[in-house]
Design an enzyme around this catalytic site. Structure first.
Site, PDB file in Angstrom:
ATOM      1  N   GLU A  44       0.955  -1.269   0.035  1.00 44.35           N
ATOM      2  CA  GLU A  44      -0.008   0.063   0.010  1.00 44.35           C
ATOM      3  C   GLU A  44       0.900   1.264   0.007  1.00 44.35           C
ATOM      4  O   GLU A  44       1.914   1.333   0.114  1.00 44.35           O
ATOM      5  CB  GLU A  44      -0.950  -0.104   1.037  1.00 44.35           C
ATOM      6  CG  GLU A  44      -1.925  -1.176   1.362  1.00 44.35           C
ATOM      7  CD  GLU A  44      -2.926  -1.118   2.234  1.00 44.35           C
ATOM      8  OE1 GLU A  44      -3.070  -0.099   2.981  1.00 44.35           O
ATOM      9  OE2 GLU A  44      -3.725  -1.969   2.231  1.00 44.35           O
ATOM     10  N   HIS A  80      -8.310  10.132   4.627  1.00 44.02           N
ATOM     11  CA  HIS A  80      -8.019   9.205   3.331  1.00 44.02           C
ATOM     12  C   HIS A  80      -8.490   9.650   1.989  1.00 44.02           C
ATOM     13  O   HIS A  80      -9.519  10.285   1.599  1.00 44.02           O
ATOM     14  CB  HIS A  80      -9.091   8.019   3.592  1.00 44.02           C
ATOM     15  CG  HIS A  80      -8.614   6.606   2.871  1.00 44.02           C
ATOM     16  ND1 HIS A  80      -8.769   6.430   1.648  1.00 44.02           N
ATOM     17  CD2 HIS A  80      -8.102   5.382   3.473  1.00 44.02           C
ATOM     18  CE1 HIS A  80      -7.909   5.293   1.286  1.00 44.02           C
ATOM     19  NE2 HIS A  80      -7.789   4.808   2.438  1.00 44.02           N
ATOM     20  N   ARG A 122      -0.392   9.070   2.357  1.00 44.23           N
ATOM     21  CA  ARG A 122      -1.894   9.418   2.280  1.00 44.23           C
ATOM     22  C   ARG A 122      -1.855  10.991   2.219  1.00 44.23           C
ATOM     23  O   ARG A 122      -2.846  11.383   1.575  1.00 44.23           O
ATOM     24  CB  ARG A 122      -2.398   8.948   3.344  1.00 44.23           C
ATOM     25  CG  ARG A 122      -3.089   7.380   3.198  1.00 44.23           C
ATOM     26  CD  ARG A 122      -3.656   6.861   4.222  1.00 44.23           C
ATOM     27  NE  ARG A 122      -4.172   5.658   3.952  1.00 44.23           N
ATOM     28  CZ  ARG A 122      -4.578   4.657   4.993  1.00 44.23           C
ATOM     29  NH1 ARG A 122      -4.700   5.063   6.184  1.00 44.23           N
ATOM     30  NH2 ARG A 122      -5.009   3.274   4.821  1.00 44.23           N
ATOM     31  N   HIS A 164     -10.587  10.283   8.316  1.00 46.06           N
ATOM     32  CA  HIS A 164     -10.289   9.045   8.100  1.00 46.06           C
ATOM     33  C   HIS A 164      -9.491   8.520   9.502  1.00 46.06           C
ATOM     34  O   HIS A 164     -10.241   7.682  10.198  1.00 46.06           O
ATOM     35  CB  HIS A 164      -9.349   8.592   7.295  1.00 46.06           C
ATOM     36  CG  HIS A 164      -9.068   7.025   6.981  1.00 46.06           C
ATOM     37  ND1 HIS A 164     -10.300   6.055   7.250  1.00 46.06           N
ATOM     38  CD2 HIS A 164      -8.063   6.420   7.064  1.00 46.06           C
ATOM     39  CE1 HIS A 164      -9.579   4.938   7.028  1.00 46.06           C
ATOM     40  NE2 HIS A 164      -8.324   4.973   7.192  1.00 46.06           N
ATOM     41  N   ARG A 193      -0.089   8.780   9.575  1.00 44.38           N
ATOM     42  CA  ARG A 193      -0.120   7.228   9.882  1.00 44.38           C
ATOM     43  C   ARG A 193       0.214   6.450   8.380  1.00 44.38           C
ATOM     44  O   ARG A 193      -0.344   6.883   7.303  1.00 44.38           O
ATOM     45  CB  ARG A 193      -1.421   6.703  10.460  1.00 44.38           C
ATOM     46  CG  ARG A 193      -1.571   5.136  10.275  1.00 44.38           C
ATOM     47  CD  ARG A 193      -2.941   4.701  11.119  1.00 44.38           C
ATOM     48  NE  ARG A 193      -3.870   5.054  10.223  1.00 44.38           N
ATOM     49  CZ  ARG A 193      -4.424   4.240   9.138  1.00 44.38           C
ATOM     50  NH1 ARG A 193      -3.635   2.964   9.038  1.00 44.38           N
ATOM     51  NH2 ARG A 193      -5.451   4.475   8.400  1.00 44.38           N
TER      52      ARG A 193
END
Length: 816
Positions: free
Chosen positions: A131, A252, A295, A351, A386
Site C-alpha cells: 500500500e 483518506h 496518504r 479517516h 499514519r
C-alpha cells in the site's frame, strides 16, 4: 455574551455500581486484545469490557486494507521502520516504531492463533500486498478487502468463549473516576437498555483501559462509523490527562464521492486498490500524482485538482474486482458504478486521528492507572501522518504491552472520590453545525483565517438558550465539541505544513521552529498548551540517560565531591563556557552532556548543534553558563560521554559513506561497554547506521555452539520454535554449504561469518532473496565497498561500539 466553558463533567450521580479488576472501554482490535491477553495472564481476574453499541460496531470491522507486518524474508523490521518514519514526517517516536515493527509479526501470529484467517496463496502461504508509503509487500489481508471484519469476528468469538470476560453492550462511557491521589479508579457510564444496569452507573476498577477508537464524526464527511465521536479523548481531557498532536487528522484520499449533500460515514475505497495498480486520474483522464505516496501527499494532490478526480481500476478486469475486492465492488455496485468498466469518483474524507491521549511504550497515560490503546492513543508510532495498515498492528502490539503492564503492576484497589463539579452539556442541535464548521475550516486544507473562524464558531456552539437534558445525543455532542475545540486550537498554533496538517498560509515544513509536539490539558480555566521539542535522533531514552549520568557522577564525585574546584573557585562565582569540537566528526550525546550539566545545577544551556550533525574543528556545540564550580565539576563526566558517543557516530558515518549507494546498511553488534549499550547504539543511529539486537531476547541467533549443544541445525530450530513460536530466527554460518540447510529450516536472516568477498557474492546468488544476509568478520573500511557491491543486506561492524576512537571535544571557559 461570553461562551460557557468546555464541560468538565458529564455524568450525574450513578444509580448502580459494579466492581472489576480492569475495565476496558471499547471492543475493537485494541480493546478485545487487551481483555483477552490480560485474562490469559490473570485467569482469576474479573475483566469487564464495555462497548458503546454491540461488540462488532466499532471502526475495526471497517478496515479494508489489512495489517502491515514483516513476514517476507526480503523484508526487514528496519525497512518497515524507515517507511513508517518517512510517513510520520519527523515526529514519530523511533522507540515506539521499533517496538511496532519488531513485535508486530509475533502479535499477528498471536491473532492467527486466536482464530483469525487471512488470505493465502496456492502454497498456503500468507498473501502479501503493498500500500501507499510501503516499499515492500508486507500487508496481510482477509476476504480480499474485509480484513477488519475478519479480525473483529475472530476476537469476538475468542472473547465470548472466555469465561472470565464480561461484556456490557450499549454502554456509553462518560467520566473517569479517580481516588484522592488522582489515580484512575473506574468510569461512569450510561447503559442504554432495561434491566439491572440501565441508566447511569459506575464501574469501579483498579485500572481503566481506553480503547474507544477515533473521532471522525467531528467532521461532516468521514470513513468512521457513527459511534466514533471522540468519547475516549474527551473523557481523558476532562480527567486532566495529556492529549498530544490532535491537529494531525488523516484524510483518506479515496472515499467514494456521493455528492455534495452526502454526510456522515462514507464508503471507503481501500488504499490496497492503488497498491494493486489502480490509477488516480483527473477529469481528462490524466494521472497527476504518485498513487503509492503517503496518504497526506495523495489527499493534498486530489484537493489541488480543479475538477472531479477518479480512480481507474478498469484494467483489473471483473474477476479481480470480485475476488480481491469483493466488498468494494459490491459497494460501488450499490451506487450504480461498476469499477470493472467505470471510473470511480473519489474525494478525501476524515479517516484517522494520528494524535490522541499521550502514552508511553506500555500504554500508560499521564494519569496513573489509566491506559490508552488504538486510535484513541498517541503512542508516537504515527507522528504527523499514519502509514497505511499500521493501525491494526498498533492495536495488537500495544494491547499486549498494556496487558503485560497490568499483570506486572498489580494496581492496588482504592476508593474513588466525589468531585464538586456539576454536569454540563452541549445542546445536541449543535452537532451538525460543529461538523460543518470543522469540515469547512479545519479539514484537509487550513489557514489562519479558516481555523480562527472555526474556533469562534465552536465557542458560539457552547451557548444555548435552553436547559440541556442528559441523554446520549447531548453527551456525544459535548464530546465532539470538546475534541473539536482542542483540534482547532492545535491547528491554529502549528504554523507550518507537516504530514496531515496543511496550512495554506504556512505551506512549508519548519523543523527549526516546529519539530515538536503540542501537548494539551483541560483545566477549569480552559485549555493549557505546551510545546514539547522532538528528539533530533529518536530513541535516546531519557530514563537511560539519567541512569548513566547518576552512575557516572557517583564514580567521579564520591563523598567529598570535586575537592579541587571547591578549594580554588570562590563560592558564587559565575562563568560562561563553550563545548568545542577540536576535530571534525559527527556529534552524538549532546542530551547526555546536557543532563550532566543540569544535574549539577547548570540550567542555562544553549545547544548550537544537533546529534547526527557533522561538525568541523572549532565549531561550538553547546554554550553553558552558571556556577564556575558546577561547570568544572561537570566537565569531565559530560565530555566522557560526549566524546565517546561522538566517536562512535563519526566512525559509523565513515562506514556508511564507504557503502553509500549500494543499498547495504551498516549495523552494530552487542560488543558494547557494560551499562552503555543503549547510548552506544543510539550513537550508531546518529552516525547513519542501524542496530542489530539490543539484547539476547530480541531474536534467536543460532551459532555453531548452539548447533552442537542441540544436536544439529534442525534440532536447534525446532527447540527455538517450540519455546518461542513468534520469535525471529537468525543463524550464523561459516561455510557456503551450510546455507541451504538453514534456509530449508526457515532462517529469516543468515550471518556470514568471515566470508571472502567472492564467497559473499556466491551466498547472495544462492539465497536469492529468500532470507536477509549479513556479512561480518574481517571487514575493513577499504573492503567495505566490495562487500556491499555483492548485494548483501548488512555489513556488521563490532568496532563501531567497542573500539571507536573518541572525538576530541573540550570545554573552554570564556567569561568569569
Amino acid at each position: 455574551m461570553t461562551a460557557p466553558a468546555i464541560p468538565m463533567k458529564l455524568a450525574p450521580a450513578p444509580g448502580w455500581t459494579v466492581e472489576a479488576d480492569v475495565v476496558v472501554v471499547g471492543s475493537g482490535v485494541a480493546g478485545l486484545t487487551v481483555a483477552l491477553r490480560y485474562a490469559e495472564l490473570e485467569p482469576e481476574a474479573k475483566v469487564l469490557v464495555v462497548t458503546k453499541d454491540v461488540l462488532s460496531s466499532g471502526s475495526t470491522r471497517w478496515a479494508q486494507g489489512g495489517i502491515a507486518a514483516v513476514l517476507d524474508p526480503a523484508d526487514s523490521p528496519t525497512d518497515h521502520l524507515e517507511d513508517t518514519l518517512v510517513a510520520g514526517v519527523g515526529l514519530c517516536d523511533v522507540r515506539a516504531v521499533r517496538t511496532l515493527v519488531t513485535e508486530g509479526p509475533g502479535a499477528l501470529r498471536n491473532l492467527i492463533a486466536r482464530g483469525a484467517r487471512f488470505d493465502t496463496d496456492e502454497r498456503g502461504e500468507l498473501q502479501l500486498t503493498r500500500e501507499g508509503g510501503h516499499h515492500r509487500d508486507r500487508i496481510v489481508h482477509a476476504g480480499g478487502d474485509a480484513t477488519g471484519a475478519e479480525v473483529q469476528r475472530a476476537l469476538i468469538e475468542a472473547v465470548l468463549a472466555h469465561g472470565t470476560i464480561e461484556v456490557v453492550e450499549h454502554a456509553l462511557v462518560l467520566d473517569l473516576l479517580k481516588d484522592a491521589q488522582g489515580r484512575a479508579r473506574g468510569v461512569t457510564l450510561h447503559v442504554m437498555g432495561e434491566g439491572a444496569r440501565d441508566g447511569v452507573g459506575a464501574v469501579r476498577a483498579r485500572a481503566v483501559v481506553l480503547a474507544t477508537g477515533g473521532m471522525g464524526q467531528v467532521y461532516a464527511s468521514t470513513t468512521n462509523p457513527v459511534v466514533s465521536t471522540g468519547d475516549g479523548v474527551a473523557l481523558a481531557l476532562r480527567a486532566g490527562a495529556v492529549v498530544r498532536d490532535l491537529e494531525f487528522v488523516q484524510f483518506h484520499p479515496t472515499v467514494l464521492w456521493l455528492g455534495e449533500e452526502s454526510k456522515g460515514q462514507q464508503p471507503l475505497i481501500s488504499e490496497a486498490v492503488r497498491g494493486e495498480g489502480a490509477y488516480l486520474v483527473d477529469a481528462e483522464g490524466n494521472r497527476f500524482t504518485d498513487e503509492l505516496a503517503p496518504r497526506d501527499v495523495v489527499a493534498k494532490a486530489i484537493m489541488r485538482q480543479p475538477g472531479q478526480v477518479y480512480l481507474d481500476g478498469r484494467h483489473f478486469g471483473l474477476d479481480k474486482w470480485k475476488s480481491r475486492f469483493p466488498t468494494i465492488y459490491a459497494i460501488c455496485q450499490e451506487h450504480g458504478i461498476d469499477p470493472a468498466f467505470d471510473l470511480v469518483p473519489v474525494m478525501p474524507a476524515a479517516h484517522y486521528a494520528s494524535g490522541g491521549v499521550r502514552t508511553d511504550l506500555r500504554g500508560r497515560t499521564s494519569i496513573e492507572g489509566l491506559y490508552a490503546c488504538g486510535e484513541v492513543a498517541c503512542t508516537g508510532v504515527h507522528g504527523a501522518n499514519r502509514l497505511a495498515s499500521n493501525s491494526l498492528l498498533e492495536g495488537l502490539v500495544f494491547a499486549e504491552r498494556i496487558a503485560a503492564d497490568l499483570h506486572e503492576a498489580r494496581h492496588a484497589p482504592g476508593e474513588p472520590v466525589t468531585d464538586d463539579l456539576a454536569p454540563s452539556l452541549i445542546d445536541p442541535r449543535a452537532r451538525s453545525r460543529i461538523q460543518a464548521h470543522m469540515s469547512r475550516g479545519a479539514g484537509v486544507l487550513r489557514s489562519r483565517k479558516t481555523v480562527a473562524e472555526t474556533g469562534a464558531a465552536l465557542r458560539d456552539a457552547r451557548w444555548t438558550p435552553v436547559a440541556v437534558q442528559p441523554c446520549v445525543e447531548s453527551w456525544e455532542t459535548t464530546n465532539l465539541l470538546t475534541v473539536a475545540t482542542v483540534l482547532v486550537a492545535a491547528a491554529h498554533a502549528r504554523l507550518e505544513t507537516r504530514g496531515s496538517h496543511w496550512r495554506e498560509d504556512f505551506p512549508d515544513r519548519d523543523d527549526e521552529n516546529w519539530l515538536g509536539h503540542l501537548d494539551i490539558t483541560l483545566t477549569r480555566e480552559g485549555l493549557h498548551m505546551t510545546y514539547t521539542p522532538h528528539d533530533e535522533i529518536e530513541g535516546l531514552d531519557p530514563d537511560v540517560v539519567e541512569e548513566v549520568v547518576t552512575r557516572a557522577l557517583a564514580e567521579d564525585l564520591q563523598e567529598a565531591g570535586d575537592v579541587t574546584s571547591l578549594a580554588t573557585i570562590p563560592e558564587g562565582q559565575q562563568a560562561v563556557a563553550d563545548v568545542v569540537a577540536r576535530a571534525g566528526g559527527v556529534v552524538a550525546g549532546l542530551a547526555a552532556a546536557e543532563a550532566v550539566f543540569r544535574r549539577l545545577g547548570v540550567t542555562t544551556i544553549d545547544k548550537r548543534a544537533k546529534d547526527g550533525e557533522r561538525v568541523k574543528a572549532g565549531d561550538v556545540l553547546m554554550t553553558v553558563s552558571g556556577s564556575t564550580r558546577s561547570l568544572l565539576t561537570a566537565e569531565r563526566t559530560a565530555l566522557n560521554l560526549l566524546t565517546h558517543l561522538s566517536g562512535i557516530a563519526t566512525l559509523t558515518a565513515r562506514w556508511v559513506e564507504a557503502v553509500e549507494g549500494t543499498g547495504t546498511r551498516v549495523r552494530d553488534s552487542r560488543k558494547t561497554l557494560p551499562g552503555l549499550r543503549a547510548l552506544e547504539k543510539y550513537a550508531v543511529r546518529a552516525g547513519g547506521g542501524v542496530n542489530h539486537r539490543m539484547s539476547l531476547s530480541d531474536a534467536a541467533l543460532i551459532k555453531d555452539n548452539h548447533v552442537v549443544a542441540a544436536g544439529g541445525v534442525a534440532e536447534a530450530f525446532r527447540k527455538v520454535r517450540d519455546m518461542y513460536p513468534g520469535l525471529p530466527i537468525e543463524v550464523e554460518v561459516d561455510r557456503i554449504d551450510q546455507i541451504e540447510p538453514v534456509l530449508a529450516e526457515g532462517a529469516e536472516e543468515i550471518l556470514l561469518d568471515n566470508f571472502t568477498v567472492e564467497e559473499v557474492a556466491e551466498a547472495v546468488r544462492l539465497v536469492g532473496g529468500r532470507a536477509r544476509l549479513e556479512s561480518s568478520g574481517g571487514l575493513t573500511l577499504e573492503s567495505a565497498r566490495d562487500v556491499a557491491d555483492t548485494g548483501v543486506d548488512y555489513v556488521a561492524v563490532g568496532a563501531l561500539t567497542h573500539s571507536a576512537p573518541a572525538l576530541d571535544i573540550a570545554l573552554d571557559l570564556r567569561g568569569i
